[in-house]
Design a protein around this motif. Structure first.
Motif, PDB file in Angstrom:
ATOM      1  N   LYS A  67     -18.209   5.910  57.344  1.00 32.17           N
ATOM      2  CA  LYS A  67     -19.233   6.959  57.402  1.00 32.17           C
ATOM      3  C   LYS A  67     -19.925   7.121  56.052  1.00 32.17           C
ATOM      4  N   HIS A  68     -19.180   6.993  54.980  1.00 31.52           N
ATOM      5  CA  HIS A  68     -19.774   7.110  53.659  1.00 31.52           C
ATOM      6  C   HIS A  68     -20.424   5.810  53.208  1.00 31.52           C
ATOM      7  N   TYR A  69     -19.781   4.670  53.507  1.00 30.63           N
ATOM      8  CA  TYR A  69     -20.242   3.379  52.996  1.00 30.63           C
ATOM      9  C   TYR A  69     -20.239   2.324  54.110  1.00 30.63           C
ATOM     10  N   PRO A  70     -21.103   2.477  55.115  1.00 32.15           N
ATOM     11  CA  PRO A  70     -21.101   1.520  56.218  1.00 32.15           C
ATOM     12  C   PRO A  70     -21.395   0.091  55.786  1.00 32.15           C
ATOM     13  N   GLU A  71     -22.172  -0.056  54.717  1.00 29.84           N
ATOM     14  CA  GLU A  71     -22.522  -1.401  54.255  1.00 29.84           C
ATOM     15  C   GLU A  71     -21.325  -2.137  53.663  1.00 29.84           C
ATOM     16  N   GLN A  72     -20.263  -1.414  53.336  1.00 31.75           N
ATOM     17  CA  GLN A  72     -19.063  -2.038  52.778  1.00 31.75           C
ATOM     18  C   GLN A  72     -17.973  -2.264  53.825  1.00 31.75           C
ATOM     19  N   GLY A  73     -18.299  -2.050  55.105  1.00 34.72           N
ATOM     20  CA  GLY A  73     -17.291  -2.128  56.150  1.00 34.72           C
ATOM     21  C   GLY A  73     -16.606  -3.474  56.247  1.00 34.72           C
ATOM     22  N   GLU A  74     -17.371  -4.561  56.212  1.00 29.40           N
ATOM     23  CA  GLU A  74     -16.769  -5.895  56.326  1.00 29.40           C
ATOM     24  C   GLU A  74     -15.867  -6.191  55.138  1.00 29.40           C
ATOM     25  N   GLN A  75     -16.297  -5.786  53.961  1.00 29.47           N
ATOM     26  CA  GLN A  75     -15.469  -5.999  52.766  1.00 29.47           C
ATOM     27  C   GLN A  75     -14.170  -5.208  52.861  1.00 29.47           C
ATOM     28  N   ARG A  76     -14.272  -3.960  53.294  1.00 29.47           N
ATOM     29  CA  ARG A  76     -13.064  -3.143  53.428  1.00 29.47           C
ATOM     30  C   ARG A  76     -12.131  -3.713  54.496  1.00 29.47           C
ATOM     31  N   ALA A  77     -12.697  -4.240  55.571  1.00 27.64           N
ATOM     32  CA  ALA A  77     -11.872  -4.843  56.617  1.00 27.64           C
ATOM     33  C   ALA A  77     -11.137  -6.079  56.085  1.00 27.64           C
ATOM     34  N   ALA A  78     -11.806  -6.855  55.246  1.00 25.92           N
ATOM     35  CA  ALA A  78     -11.149  -8.011  54.632  1.00 25.92           C
ATOM     36  C   ALA A  78      -9.997  -7.557  53.736  1.00 25.92           C
ATOM     37  N   TYR A  81      -7.115  -6.682  55.922  1.00 27.16           N
ATOM     38  CA  TYR A  81      -6.394  -7.875  56.384  1.00 27.16           C
ATOM     39  C   TYR A  81      -5.517  -8.460  55.280  1.00 27.16           C
ATOM     40  N   ALA A  82      -5.989  -8.411  54.046  1.00 29.24           N
ATOM     41  CA  ALA A  82      -5.157  -8.867  52.923  1.00 29.24           C
ATOM     42  C   ALA A  82      -3.895  -8.009  52.826  1.00 29.24           C
ATOM     43  N   LEU A  83      -4.047  -6.710  53.043  1.00 32.68           N
ATOM     44  CA  LEU A  83      -2.889  -5.822  53.047  1.00 32.68           C
ATOM     45  C   LEU A  83      -1.961  -6.154  54.208  1.00 32.68           C
ATOM     46  N   PHE A  84      -2.528  -6.393  55.379  1.00 31.28           N
ATOM     47  CA  PHE A  84      -1.731  -6.799  56.539  1.00 31.28           C
ATOM     48  C   PHE A  84      -0.932  -8.060  56.236  1.00 31.28           C
ATOM     49  N   PHE A 103     -12.181  -5.048  62.070  1.00 28.76           N
ATOM     50  CA  PHE A 103     -10.834  -5.471  61.659  1.00 28.76           C
ATOM     51  C   PHE A 103     -10.049  -6.154  62.774  1.00 28.76           C
ATOM     52  N   VAL A 104      -9.811  -5.449  63.871  1.00 31.16           N
ATOM     53  CA  VAL A 104      -8.921  -5.999  64.899  1.00 31.16           C
ATOM     54  C   VAL A 104      -9.503  -7.257  65.535  1.00 31.16           C
ATOM     55  N   VAL A 105     -10.758  -7.186  65.978  1.00 31.83           N
ATOM     56  CA  VAL A 105     -11.341  -8.327  66.697  1.00 31.83           C
ATOM     57  C   VAL A 105     -11.432  -9.576  65.824  1.00 31.83           C
ATOM     58  N   PRO A 106     -11.986  -9.489  64.614  1.00 36.98           N
ATOM     59  CA  PRO A 106     -12.084 -10.732  63.827  1.00 36.98           C
ATOM     60  C   PRO A 106     -10.777 -11.230  63.234  1.00 36.98           C
ATOM     61  N   TYR A 107      -9.801 -10.352  63.008  1.00 33.89           N
ATOM     62  CA  TYR A 107      -8.614 -10.758  62.265  1.00 33.89           C
ATOM     63  C   TYR A 107      -7.319 -10.798  63.080  1.00 33.89           C
ATOM     64  N   LEU A 108      -7.192  -9.954  64.099  1.00 29.15           N
ATOM     65  CA  LEU A 108      -5.887  -9.804  64.745  1.00 29.15           C
ATOM     66  C   LEU A 108      -5.853 -10.150  66.229  1.00 29.15           C
TER      67      LEU A 108
END
Length: 333
Positions: A67-78, A81-84, A103-108
């Motif tokens: 909500k605050h930084y939608p443009e950073q969503g893909e980076q945050r999802a990556a 996944y690194a944390l996962f 997150f879930v669809v592209p990575y899990l």
């Protein structure tokens, strides 16, 4: 549907499955949250998860902050996944639509044996390819029809409404699609569905709609900005738009929105969403195959009425209706 309802009620009413004493807090859970701490909906979901898992699993929360930084969503999802990958959790909880898409669809999904349980999803499950061999969960649906029926009980002369939520937001887009589809079943006629990009645009739309519309259906404003780009808080956005709408009723979908000044809601519960997803996870960790844990949706709704808004509008509520509702006051009053 009846089978799913019985399954949902069973999850809510029965105590969480007990793990063996030797397993207490031995499981590791990664909870990927779409938004940010302090957003009331996400806080409710987290409370539900913690209520079920706190004595059984170690939970690591990760916020995508879309909500605050939608443009950073893909980076945050990556980063999630690194944390996962480093954490190697026994199970994953994923809250709200951005966590699924980013997150879930592209990575899990179909890429790991780790079970994943979603909650707070407004889109159709099929959009994300759910259920999958390693993914199930609980959908989030608004009680719009019930909310309008509740309003009709106490204000029988109202006839029309407009719906407004913020624009440029994945979840808001799914919600407005859901409400458009369901609106023909409402007790009131829909005069418009608005998703403005800024708070000033929202105010202009409401000023134009107000002379010919009885009711404002207002929800999901978190993260809306003004024209300068400043992000407004949930309470600030509601206070501003309620003032624009003036002495006409406003309905919402959550208790925290009613406490911000809306007249009423039939509430869906974030706590319910988080708790049911967490109970599903515990069932899987105890050995239940995911194929036997079907996707469900929220069924329960609580009628909530703001007594100050009721008084301001000069409403007299029938005694039988009072017995069915939860009364709240505007926060800070």
């Amino acid at each position: 549907m009846r089978t799913l309802l019985l399954f949902l009620l069973l999850l809510l009413c029965l105590p969480a499955p007990a793990l063996a004493e030797s397993e207490t807090r031995s499981c590791k859970v990664l909870a990927v949250m779409s938004y940010h701490d302090g957003y009331p909906w996400q806080d409710e979901i987290r409370k539900g998860m913690e209520r079920i898992l706190h004595s059984r699993c170690r939970i690591t929360f990760f916020n995508l902050d879309t909500k605050h930084y939608p443009e950073q969503g893909e980076q945050r999802a990556a980063e999630a996944y690194a944390l996962f990958s480093s954490m190697r959790p026994d199970g994953v909880l994923a809250a709200d639509d951005p966590a699924q898409e980013l997150f879930v669809v592209p990575y899990l999904r179909e890429k790991t044996s780790v079970p994943v349980f979603f909650c707070g999803v407004n889109a159709n499950a099929e959009k994300y390819g759910y259920p999958a061999s390693n993914v199930t969960g609980i959908l989030e649906r608004y009680h719009g029809k019930e909310t309008m029926a509740f309003l009709k009980q106490i204000m029988p002369k109202v006839q029309s409404f407009v719906y407004l939520s913020r624009g440029n937001d994945m979840t808001a887009a799914e919600i407005i699609s859901e409400i458009r589809k369901d609106a023909p079943n409402y007790a009131l006629r829909a005069h418009g569905f608005y998703n403005p990009a800024t708070i000033e645009e929202a105010a202009d739309l409401l000023r134009a709609a107000r002379p010919t519309t009885d009711v404002l259906y207002l929800e999901h404003l978190e993260g809306i900005t003004d024209r300068s780009g400043r992000i407004l808080s949930h309470r600030e956005a509601y206070t501003f738009l309620l003032d624009v709408w003036g002495n006409k009723p406003t309905v919402c979908a959550n208790e925290y929105s009613v406490k911000a000044g809306c007249l009423l809601a039939v509430q869906k519960s974030g706590v319910e969403q988080g708790a049911i997803a967490a109970k599903m996870l515990l069932r899987a960790l105890e050995g239940t195959p995911l194929a036997q844990i079907p996707i469900v949706r929220n069924q329960t709704g609580v009628k909530i009425l703001n007594v100050q808004a009721m008084t301001k509008l000069g409403i007299t509520v029938p005694l039988p209706v009072f017995r069915e509702i939860k009364l709240v006051r505007t926060d800070g009053n």
